[in-house]
Design an enzyme around this catalytic site. Structure first.
Site, PDB file in Angstrom:
ATOM      1  N   HIS A 124       0.872  -1.187   0.000  1.00  0.00           N
ATOM      2  CA  HIS A 124       0.000   0.000   0.000  1.00  0.00           C
ATOM      3  C   HIS A 124       0.910   1.239   0.000  1.00  0.00           C
ATOM      4  O   HIS A 124       2.032   1.180   0.516  1.00  0.00           O
ATOM      5  CB  HIS A 124      -0.841  -0.047   1.279  1.00  0.00           C
ATOM      6  CG  HIS A 124      -1.868   1.041   1.419  1.00  0.00           C
ATOM      7  ND1 HIS A 124      -1.552   2.299   1.862  1.00  0.00           N
ATOM      8  CD2 HIS A 124      -3.203   1.037   1.194  1.00  0.00           C
ATOM      9  CE1 HIS A 124      -2.661   3.034   1.909  1.00  0.00           C
ATOM     10  NE2 HIS A 124      -3.671   2.295   1.498  1.00  0.00           N
ATOM     11  N   ASP A 201       3.103  -4.473   8.110  1.00  0.00           N
ATOM     12  CA  ASP A 201       1.928  -3.624   7.942  1.00  0.00           C
ATOM     13  C   ASP A 201       0.707  -4.537   8.074  1.00  0.00           C
ATOM     14  O   ASP A 201       0.353  -5.263   7.144  1.00  0.00           O
ATOM     15  CB  ASP A 201       1.993  -2.948   6.566  1.00  0.00           C
ATOM     16  CG  ASP A 201       0.716  -2.185   6.242  1.00  0.00           C
ATOM     17  OD1 ASP A 201      -0.232  -2.209   7.052  1.00  0.00           O
ATOM     18  OD2 ASP A 201       0.665  -1.573   5.160  1.00  0.00           O
ATOM     19  N   GLN A 204      -4.530  -4.737   7.013  1.00  0.00           N
ATOM     20  CA  GLN A 204      -5.576  -5.626   6.482  1.00  0.00           C
ATOM     21  C   GLN A 204      -5.647  -6.947   7.244  1.00  0.00           C
ATOM     22  O   GLN A 204      -6.727  -7.528   7.375  1.00  0.00           O
ATOM     23  CB  GLN A 204      -5.323  -5.917   4.998  1.00  0.00           C
ATOM     24  CG  GLN A 204      -5.506  -4.722   4.091  1.00  0.00           C
ATOM     25  CD  GLN A 204      -6.916  -4.164   4.089  1.00  0.00           C
ATOM     26  OE1 GLN A 204      -7.882  -4.863   4.400  1.00  0.00           O
ATOM     27  NE2 GLN A 204      -7.049  -2.907   3.754  1.00  0.00           N
ATOM     28  N   LYS A 227     -10.405  -0.382  10.645  1.00  0.00           N
ATOM     29  CA  LYS A 227     -10.578  -1.616   9.866  1.00  0.00           C
ATOM     30  C   LYS A 227     -10.826  -2.803  10.790  1.00  0.00           C
ATOM     31  O   LYS A 227     -10.972  -3.934  10.349  1.00  0.00           O
ATOM     32  CB  LYS A 227      -9.334  -1.873   9.016  1.00  0.00           C
ATOM     33  CG  LYS A 227      -9.070  -0.803   7.960  1.00  0.00           C
ATOM     34  CD  LYS A 227      -7.941  -1.217   7.046  1.00  0.00           C
ATOM     35  CE  LYS A 227      -7.240  -0.066   6.380  1.00  0.00           C
ATOM     36  NZ  LYS A 227      -7.925   0.480   5.214  1.00  0.00           N
ATOM     37  N   CYS A 365      -4.900   2.651  -3.500  1.00  0.00           N
ATOM     38  CA  CYS A 365      -3.636   3.152  -2.924  1.00  0.00           C
ATOM     39  C   CYS A 365      -2.529   2.128  -3.101  1.00  0.00           C
ATOM     40  O   CYS A 365      -1.688   1.925  -2.210  1.00  0.00           O
ATOM     41  CB  CYS A 365      -3.787   3.523  -1.454  1.00  0.00           C
ATOM     42  SG  CYS A 365      -4.946   4.851  -1.183  1.00  0.00           S
TER      43      CYS A 365
HETATM   44  N1  7TS Z   1      -1.667  -0.577   4.779  1.00  0.00           N
HETATM   45  C1  7TS Z   1      -2.587  -1.315   4.141  1.00  0.00           C
HETATM   46  C2  7TS Z   1      -2.258  -2.705   3.713  1.00  0.00           C
HETATM   47  C3  7TS Z   1      -3.858  -0.786   3.910  1.00  0.00           C
HETATM   48  O1  7TS Z   1      -4.766  -1.540   3.282  1.00  0.00           O
HETATM   49  C4  7TS Z   1      -4.152   0.535   4.336  1.00  0.00           C
HETATM   50  C5  7TS Z   1      -5.473   1.192   4.041  1.00  0.00           C
HETATM   51  C6  7TS Z   1      -3.151   1.243   5.024  1.00  0.00           C
HETATM   52  C7  7TS Z   1      -1.924   0.659   5.214  1.00  0.00           C
HETATM   53  C8  7TS Z   1      -3.390   2.604   5.549  1.00  0.00           C
HETATM   54  O2  7TS Z   1      -4.303   2.580   6.582  1.00  0.00           O
HETATM   55  P1  7TS Z   1      -4.831   3.943   7.218  1.00  0.00           P
HETATM   56  O3  7TS Z   1      -5.881   3.520   8.168  1.00  0.00           O
HETATM   57  O4  7TS Z   1      -3.667   4.581   7.905  1.00  0.00           O
HETATM   58  O5  7TS Z   1      -5.342   4.769   6.088  1.00  0.00           O
HETATM   59  N2  7TS Z   1      -6.173   0.618   2.946  1.00  0.00           N
HETATM   60  C9  7TS Z   1      -7.243   1.130   2.330  1.00  0.00           C
HETATM   61  C10 7TS Z   1      -7.910   0.470   1.282  1.00  0.00           C
HETATM   62  O6  7TS Z   1      -7.590  -0.621   0.847  1.00  0.00           O
HETATM   63  N3  7TS Z   1      -8.936   1.239   0.874  1.00  0.00           N
HETATM   64  O7  7TS Z   1      -8.953   2.358   1.615  1.00  0.00           O
HETATM   65  C11 7TS Z   1      -7.914   2.308   2.524  1.00  0.00           C
END
Ligand code: 7TS
Length: 407
Positions: A124, A201, A204, A227, A365
């Site tokens: 990501h 990371d 997910q 999430k 992303c």
């Molecule tokens: N890493 C992964 C694997 C992710 O899927 C996401 C967000 C992030 C980092 C960042 O997370 P945040 O909460 O700091 O924004 N993924 C997604 C997605 O798949 N669609 O919207 C956000």
């Protein structure tokens, strides 16, 4: 599957009863953010109605109540990922902030010109851009381990990229664009054999599979609350205590200091050293409630139920002419990314929305992943523990009807 209490779980999520454009909501955008159970909503409501004050500073009753609940949530997170100590749990805004924190503290202190940071081809943007920024600041080099056409890491290539210049490995536990679950235990073992620390990371992975940071032996693990059926604006950085102790603070301000004079300040002990300023108090407590809720169901049962959902969705999707699944790793979480010939994913998303079905269409992303597959975007249905086979049927019928419209 029959023993999974799906009806009770669905009843716990008020938003699932919403009608969207006159249809029953089918919410399949859980990888972007998932919905919240009553217990989380009510918990935060209760905090604001009965317990709210700033934490760690007041002697008055409400401040003590808020502080106790905030610190109890930290202990719940520690237990949930089986960290050794609650000092290793740092509350941040989300996975993105956690990775930036590591880059700008651990990274700046330990990574120099010519050093290498190793990531994978399926990251990501949150696990790419902070390292590129660090590389610009330090003249370090970002290396990328490749993947194959089904979206699996090429493990031999990965190990060959580990060398004496590699100062950090940062890898996604489960890919948001493909669903791939990486062989993180093997990745960590290979990196540790060369004394290289590993950041996972887990944005997910955390809502889908049990995570035990001690069994994994990762050095850092990051995830977001939103999430994980919890509030937005809150996330977790887990770091092994020895690493966190040695790292300089990220931001300066209140709550992270021991003493301040105009000449010099000294810093608070862990975990407060990394929590400058008033944190997201009610959100942290809400995240604790989400974890309590998940514990009541059991992450292993959730993983098993979602595996059945993914198998079912994949079988159904393969019967649709022209549908191409993007990401077919052997070890995969509940994400179905796909394209439909020349129909643009945004049209797929808009058409499905008119049927009450929420999916995400775009690059997720993960632009390098899209480039790898030669597509500008994919449509992505991402499942949560409250989704059902019936909802997958509705999705498949929706896809078939839009193929008819677009020809
Ligand atoms: N890493 C992964 C694997 C992710 O899927 C996401 C967000 C992030 C980092 C960042 O997370 P945040 O909460 O700091 O924004 N993924 C997604 C997605 O798949 N669609 O919207 C956000």
């Amino acid at each position: 599957m029959t023993t999974f209490p799906i009806e009770r779980i669905r009843a716990d999520f008020p938003i699932l009863a919403e009608k969207i454009r006159g249809k029953d909501l089918v919410y399949l955008d859980n990888a972007a953010s998932c919905q919240k159970p009553d217990i989380v909503i009510e918990c935060m409501n209760h905090v604001y109605r009965h317990d709210y004050a700033n934490i760690h500073r007041g002697v008055h009753t409400l401040s003590v109540r808020s502080t106790d609940k905030y610190e109890a949530a930290r202990e719940k997170v520690r237990d949930f990922i089986n960290a050794e100590s609650s000092k290793e749990i740092i509350f941040v805004r989300g996975a993105t902030e956690a990775i930036n924190l590591i880059a700008q503290t651990y990274g700046k202190a330990n990574i120099k010109a010519g050093d290498e940071i190793l990531i994978t081809a399926m990251e990501h943007h949150s696990n790419i851009v902070p390292w590129q920024m660090l590389c610009e600041q330090t003249e370090a080099v970002l290396r990328v381990a490749p993947m194959n056409q089904v979206g699996e890491l090429l493990f031999d290539d990965f190990t060959q990229l580990l060398n004496e210049k590699t100062k950090l490995v940062a890898v996604v536990h489960m890919s948001n664009a493909l669903g791939t679950i990486n062989p993180v235990k093997d990745i960590i073992a290979a990196a540790h054999a060369k004394d290289i620390p590993v950041l996972l990371d887990g944005a997910q992975a955390i809502p889908h599979i049990p995570v035990d940071v001690q069994t994994l032996d990762c050095d850092f693990y990051v995830f977001s609350g939103h999430k994980l059926y919890g509030p937005s604006g809150i996330g977790v950085l887990y770091g092994k205590q020895a690493f966190l102790e040695a790292m300089p603070p990220y931001q300066g301000g209140g709550d992270m200091i021991r003493t301040v004079t105009f000449e010099k300040s000294t810093y608070a002990a862990l975990p407060h050293k990394f929590e400058a300023g008033t944190p997201a108090i009610a959100e942290v407590i809400g995240l604790g409630a989400a974890i309590g809720y998940l514990n009541g169901i059991g992450m292993a049962d959730i993983a098993a139920y979602e595996a059945e959902l993914l198998t079912y969705a994949t079988e159904q999707a393969k019967q649709i002419d022209g549908l191409k699944i993007i990401g077919e790793a052997k070890d995969k979480g509940a994400i179905l990314s796909f394209t439909l010939g020349k129909i643009h994913p945004h049209d797929i998303g808009t058409m499905l929305d008119s049927l009450g079905i929420a999916i995400r269409a775009g690059h997720h992303c993960a632009m390098p992943v899209m480039e790898f597959y030669g597509v500008p975007a994919t449509a992505r249905a991402s499942f949560a523990m409250y989704n059902t086979k019936q909802e997958i049927d509705v999705l498949m019928e929706g896809i078939k009807s839009l193929i008819k419209v677009f020809g």
